[in-house]
Design a protein around this motif. Structure first.
Motif, PDB file in Angstrom:
ATOM      1  N   ALA B  70      -3.124  -0.991 -12.184  1.00  0.00           N
ATOM      2  CA  ALA B  70      -2.774  -2.414 -12.069  1.00  0.00           C
ATOM      3  C   ALA B  70      -2.430  -2.965 -13.446  1.00  0.00           C
ATOM      4  N   LYS B  71      -3.274  -2.621 -14.412  1.00  0.00           N
ATOM      5  CA  LYS B  71      -3.057  -3.106 -15.778  1.00  0.00           C
ATOM      6  C   LYS B  71      -1.750  -2.569 -16.325  1.00  0.00           C
ATOM      7  N   ASP B  72      -1.509  -1.269 -16.153  1.00  0.00           N
ATOM      8  CA  ASP B  72      -0.292  -0.649 -16.675  1.00  0.00           C
ATOM      9  C   ASP B  72       0.968  -1.265 -16.082  1.00  0.00           C
ATOM     10  N   VAL B  73       1.028  -1.370 -14.760  1.00  0.00           N
ATOM     11  CA  VAL B  73       2.262  -1.864 -14.143  1.00  0.00           C
ATOM     12  C   VAL B  73       2.506  -3.329 -14.486  1.00  0.00           C
ATOM     13  N   GLU B  74       1.426  -4.089 -14.669  1.00  0.00           N
ATOM     14  CA  GLU B  74       1.616  -5.486 -15.061  1.00  0.00           C
ATOM     15  C   GLU B  74       2.258  -5.533 -16.454  1.00  0.00           C
ATOM     16  N   GLU B  88       9.984   1.203 -10.220  1.00  0.00           N
ATOM     17  CA  GLU B  88      10.160   1.853 -11.522  1.00  0.00           C
ATOM     18  C   GLU B  88       8.915   1.720 -12.393  1.00  0.00           C
ATOM     19  N   ASP B  89       8.257   0.553 -12.295  1.00  0.00           N
ATOM     20  CA  ASP B  89       7.045   0.337 -13.085  1.00  0.00           C
ATOM     21  C   ASP B  89       5.975   1.341 -12.694  1.00  0.00           C
ATOM     22  N   VAL B  90       5.856   1.573 -11.387  1.00  0.00           N
ATOM     23  CA  VAL B  90       4.823   2.495 -10.909  1.00  0.00           C
ATOM     24  C   VAL B  90       5.162   3.918 -11.347  1.00  0.00           C
ATOM     25  N   ILE B  91       6.438   4.296 -11.180  1.00  0.00           N
ATOM     26  CA  ILE B  91       6.863   5.648 -11.567  1.00  0.00           C
ATOM     27  C   ILE B  91       6.646   5.850 -13.066  1.00  0.00           C
TER      28      ILE B  91
END
Lengths: 101, 135
Positions: B70-74, B88-91
Protein backbone atom coordinates in the motif's frame (compact mmCIF):
# COMPACT_ATOMS: atom_id res chain seq x y z
CA UNK A 1 -10.70 -23.81 -12.29
CA UNK A 2 -11.82 -21.85 -9.26
CA UNK A 3 -8.52 -20.41 -8.07
CA UNK A 4 -8.87 -19.00 -4.61
CA UNK A 5 -7.84 -15.39 -4.39
CA UNK A 6 -8.26 -12.30 -2.25
CA UNK A 7 -11.30 -10.10 -2.35
CA UNK A 8 -10.60 -6.74 -4.02
CA UNK A 9 -12.79 -4.93 -1.48
CA UNK A 10 -10.77 -6.37 1.39
CA UNK A 11 -7.48 -5.34 -0.20
CA UNK A 12 -8.82 -1.86 -0.94
CA UNK A 13 -9.94 -1.51 2.68
CA UNK A 14 -6.48 -2.45 3.93
CA UNK A 15 -4.85 -0.04 1.48
CA UNK A 16 -7.10 2.77 2.65
CA UNK A 17 -6.28 2.00 6.26
CA UNK A 18 -2.57 2.33 5.53
CA UNK A 19 -3.08 5.47 3.47
CA UNK A 20 -5.13 7.25 6.12
CA UNK A 21 -2.56 6.27 8.77
CA UNK A 22 0.17 7.83 6.67
CA UNK A 23 -1.94 10.93 6.05
CA UNK A 24 -2.53 11.21 9.80
CA UNK A 25 1.12 11.10 10.76
CA UNK A 26 1.94 13.86 8.31
CA UNK A 27 -1.14 15.77 9.50
CA UNK A 28 0.17 15.69 13.05
CA UNK A 29 3.20 17.57 11.86
CA UNK A 30 0.90 20.17 10.29
CA UNK A 31 -1.34 20.41 13.36
CA UNK A 32 1.09 22.63 15.19
CA UNK A 33 0.14 25.23 12.61
CA UNK A 34 -3.55 24.31 12.24
CA UNK A 35 -5.71 25.26 15.21
CA UNK A 36 -8.70 23.09 14.27
CA UNK A 37 -8.22 19.52 15.53
CA UNK A 38 -11.14 18.12 13.60
CA UNK A 39 -9.81 19.38 10.28
CA UNK A 40 -9.41 16.46 7.92
CA UNK A 41 -8.89 18.75 4.98
CA UNK A 42 -5.31 17.61 4.46
CA UNK A 43 -6.50 13.98 4.46
CA UNK A 44 -9.05 14.79 1.80
CA UNK A 45 -6.43 16.49 -0.29
CA UNK A 46 -4.25 13.34 -0.17
CA UNK A 47 -7.22 11.03 -0.81
CA UNK A 48 -5.29 8.26 -2.55
CA UNK A 49 -7.46 5.72 -4.36
CA UNK A 50 -6.84 2.69 -6.53
CA UNK A 51 -8.56 1.66 -9.73
CA UNK A 52 -10.28 -1.71 -10.12
CA UNK A 53 -7.64 -3.37 -12.27
CA UNK A 54 -4.82 -2.32 -9.95
CA UNK A 55 -6.72 -4.01 -7.12
CA UNK A 56 -7.04 -7.19 -9.15
CA UNK A 57 -3.33 -7.20 -9.90
CA UNK A 58 -2.65 -6.55 -6.20
CA UNK A 59 -4.83 -9.53 -5.27
CA UNK A 60 -2.87 -11.64 -7.74
CA UNK A 61 0.44 -10.43 -6.29
CA UNK A 62 -0.66 -11.27 -2.76
CA UNK A 63 -1.98 -14.63 -3.90
CA UNK A 64 1.46 -15.35 -5.42
CA UNK A 65 3.06 -14.48 -2.11
CA UNK A 66 0.98 -17.06 -0.27
CA UNK A 67 1.27 -19.76 -2.93
CA UNK A 68 5.03 -19.24 -3.29
CA UNK A 69 5.47 -19.55 0.47
CA UNK A 70 3.50 -22.80 0.51
CA UNK A 71 5.12 -24.23 -2.64
CA UNK A 72 8.69 -23.52 -1.55
CA UNK A 73 8.11 -24.90 1.93
CA UNK A 74 6.40 -27.94 0.39
CA UNK A 75 9.43 -28.66 -1.81
CA UNK A 76 11.61 -28.62 1.28
CA UNK A 77 9.21 -30.84 3.23
CA UNK A 78 9.04 -33.32 0.37
CA UNK A 79 12.84 -33.41 0.04
CA UNK A 80 12.99 -34.42 3.68
CA UNK A 81 10.42 -37.14 3.20
CA UNK A 82 7.76 -35.42 5.26
CA UNK A 83 4.10 -35.19 4.22
CA UNK A 84 3.35 -32.09 6.25
CA UNK A 85 4.71 -28.56 6.00
CA UNK A 86 6.06 -27.49 9.37
CA UNK A 87 7.51 -24.32 10.83
CA UNK A 88 11.06 -25.52 10.22
CA UNK A 89 10.35 -25.73 6.48
CA UNK A 90 8.85 -22.24 6.32
CA UNK A 91 11.76 -20.85 8.37
CA UNK A 92 14.27 -21.97 5.81
CA UNK A 93 12.48 -20.65 2.74
CA UNK A 94 11.64 -17.33 4.35
CA UNK A 95 14.89 -15.41 3.65
CA UNK A 96 14.78 -16.03 -0.09
CA UNK A 97 11.02 -15.50 -0.19
CA UNK A 98 11.31 -12.10 1.42
CA UNK A 99 14.14 -11.15 -0.91
CA UNK A 100 12.08 -12.15 -3.92
CA UNK A 101 9.07 -10.10 -2.96
CA UNK B 1 -4.61 28.30 25.59
CA UNK B 2 -8.20 27.14 26.31
CA UNK B 3 -7.91 23.93 28.37
CA UNK B 4 -11.49 22.60 28.26
CA UNK B 5 -12.10 22.32 24.50
CA UNK B 6 -8.72 20.58 24.14
CA UNK B 7 -9.63 17.84 26.62
CA UNK B 8 -12.84 17.18 24.70
CA UNK B 9 -10.79 17.02 21.53
CA UNK B 10 -8.42 14.43 22.97
CA UNK B 11 -11.28 12.20 24.09
CA UNK B 12 -12.71 12.22 20.59
CA UNK B 13 -9.30 11.33 19.25
CA UNK B 14 -9.04 8.39 21.63
CA UNK B 15 -12.46 7.13 20.58
CA UNK B 16 -11.51 7.48 16.94
CA UNK B 17 -8.26 5.65 17.57
CA UNK B 18 -10.08 2.80 19.28
CA UNK B 19 -12.62 2.55 16.48
CA UNK B 20 -9.82 2.55 13.92
CA UNK B 21 -7.98 -0.17 15.84
CA UNK B 22 -11.15 -2.28 15.87
CA UNK B 23 -11.58 -1.82 12.13
CA UNK B 24 -7.96 -2.81 11.60
CA UNK B 25 -8.44 -5.99 13.66
CA UNK B 26 -11.54 -6.88 11.64
CA UNK B 27 -9.62 -6.46 8.39
CA UNK B 28 -6.75 -8.54 9.73
CA UNK B 29 -9.14 -11.33 10.63
CA UNK B 30 -10.84 -11.31 7.23
CA UNK B 31 -7.43 -11.25 5.58
CA UNK B 32 -6.26 -14.17 7.70
CA UNK B 33 -9.30 -16.19 6.64
CA UNK B 34 -8.50 -15.58 2.97
CA UNK B 35 -4.89 -16.65 3.47
CA UNK B 36 -6.03 -19.79 5.26
CA UNK B 37 -8.20 -20.87 2.34
CA UNK B 38 -5.58 -20.00 -0.29
CA UNK B 39 -2.77 -21.72 1.62
CA UNK B 40 -4.82 -24.84 2.28
CA UNK B 41 -5.93 -25.05 -1.36
CA UNK B 42 -2.29 -24.77 -2.45
CA UNK B 43 -1.15 -27.41 0.02
CA UNK B 44 -3.82 -29.74 -1.36
CA UNK B 45 -2.57 -29.14 -4.90
CA UNK B 46 0.90 -30.35 -3.95
CA UNK B 47 -0.61 -33.12 -1.84
CA UNK B 48 0.89 -31.92 1.40
CA UNK B 49 -0.37 -31.27 4.87
CA UNK B 50 0.30 -27.88 6.39
CA UNK B 51 0.43 -27.07 10.06
CA UNK B 52 -1.76 -24.29 11.48
CA UNK B 53 1.07 -22.21 12.97
CA UNK B 54 2.70 -22.15 9.55
CA UNK B 55 -0.47 -20.82 7.92
CA UNK B 56 -0.87 -18.23 10.69
CA UNK B 57 2.71 -17.13 10.13
CA UNK B 58 2.19 -16.81 6.38
CA UNK B 59 -0.97 -14.80 7.07
CA UNK B 60 0.89 -12.34 9.29
CA UNK B 61 3.70 -11.97 6.78
CA UNK B 62 1.26 -11.47 3.93
CA UNK B 63 -0.57 -8.79 5.89
CA UNK B 64 2.65 -6.92 6.56
CA UNK B 65 3.50 -7.29 2.89
CA UNK B 66 0.12 -5.82 1.98
CA UNK B 67 0.77 -2.80 4.20
CA UNK B 68 4.15 -2.35 2.57
CA UNK B 69 2.56 -2.68 -0.86
CA UNK B 70 0.00 0.00 0.00
CA UNK B 71 2.80 2.36 0.96
CA UNK B 72 4.82 1.60 -2.17
CA UNK B 73 2.00 2.03 -4.67
CA UNK B 74 0.89 5.26 -3.03
CA UNK B 75 4.43 6.62 -3.37
CA UNK B 76 4.65 5.55 -7.02
CA UNK B 77 1.30 7.10 -7.90
CA UNK B 78 2.14 10.33 -6.12
CA UNK B 79 5.54 10.38 -7.80
CA UNK B 80 3.76 10.18 -11.14
CA UNK B 81 1.54 13.08 -10.07
CA UNK B 82 -1.55 10.88 -9.72
CA UNK B 83 -3.98 10.36 -6.85
CA UNK B 84 -5.21 7.07 -8.19
CA UNK B 85 -3.06 3.94 -8.11
CA UNK B 86 -3.06 2.01 -11.40
CA UNK B 87 -1.78 -1.38 -12.59
CA UNK B 88 1.64 -0.08 -13.53
CA UNK B 89 2.21 1.06 -9.95
CA UNK B 90 1.51 -2.43 -8.66
CA UNK B 91 3.71 -4.08 -11.30
CA UNK B 92 6.47 -1.60 -10.49
CA UNK B 93 6.39 -2.63 -6.83
CA UNK B 94 7.60 -6.07 -7.93
CA UNK B 95 10.53 -4.59 -9.87
CA UNK B 96 13.14 -6.39 -7.81
CA UNK B 97 11.99 -9.74 -9.16
CA UNK B 98 11.87 -9.88 -12.98
CA UNK B 99 10.03 -13.18 -13.05
CA UNK B 100 7.34 -11.90 -10.72
CA UNK B 101 7.01 -8.62 -12.62
CA UNK B 102 6.62 -10.59 -15.84
CA UNK B 103 3.86 -12.73 -14.34
CA UNK B 104 2.02 -9.66 -13.14
CA UNK B 105 2.41 -8.00 -16.52
CA UNK B 106 0.87 -11.00 -18.33
CA UNK B 107 -1.91 -11.05 -15.79
CA UNK B 108 -2.56 -7.34 -16.35
CA UNK B 109 -2.59 -7.85 -20.10
CA UNK B 110 -5.15 -10.61 -19.72
CA UNK B 111 -7.28 -8.22 -17.71
CA UNK B 112 -7.02 -5.60 -20.43
CA UNK B 113 -7.92 -8.22 -22.99
CA UNK B 114 -11.17 -8.97 -21.18
CA UNK B 115 -12.34 -5.39 -21.65
CA UNK B 116 -14.40 -4.33 -24.75
CA UNK B 117 -11.14 -3.76 -26.63
CA UNK B 118 -10.88 -7.49 -27.31
CA UNK B 119 -12.00 -7.11 -30.92
CA UNK B 120 -9.22 -4.68 -31.70
CA UNK B 121 -6.70 -7.01 -30.14
CA UNK B 122 -7.97 -9.96 -32.13
CA UNK B 123 -7.63 -8.02 -35.37
CA UNK B 124 -4.12 -6.99 -34.42
CA UNK B 125 -3.05 -10.52 -33.56
CA UNK B 126 -4.53 -11.96 -36.75
CA UNK B 127 -2.59 -9.37 -38.75
CA UNK B 128 0.67 -10.37 -37.10
CA UNK B 129 -0.25 -14.03 -37.65
CA UNK B 130 -0.67 -13.36 -41.37
CA UNK B 131 2.70 -11.66 -41.47
CA UNK B 132 4.31 -14.65 -39.78
CA UNK B 133 2.71 -17.05 -42.26
CA UNK B 134 3.75 -14.88 -45.19
CA UNK B 135 7.42 -14.89 -44.13
Amino acid sequence: MTDETFDTDLILAIFKLVWSRRAETSDEKDEAINVEVGASTSKKNRGTTANASSLKVSCELLRFFVTEAVQRAAILAEAEGSDKIEATHLERVLPQLLLDF
Amino acid sequence: MAAEPRDGGFEKEKEEEEAAAERAELLRDRFRLSVISIANAEAEKVVMGISEPVVACIADLAFKYTEQLAKDVELFAQHAGRKSVNMEDVILSAHRNDHLAGLLRSFSQELKGKEPQTERKRKKSSKSDDKALAS
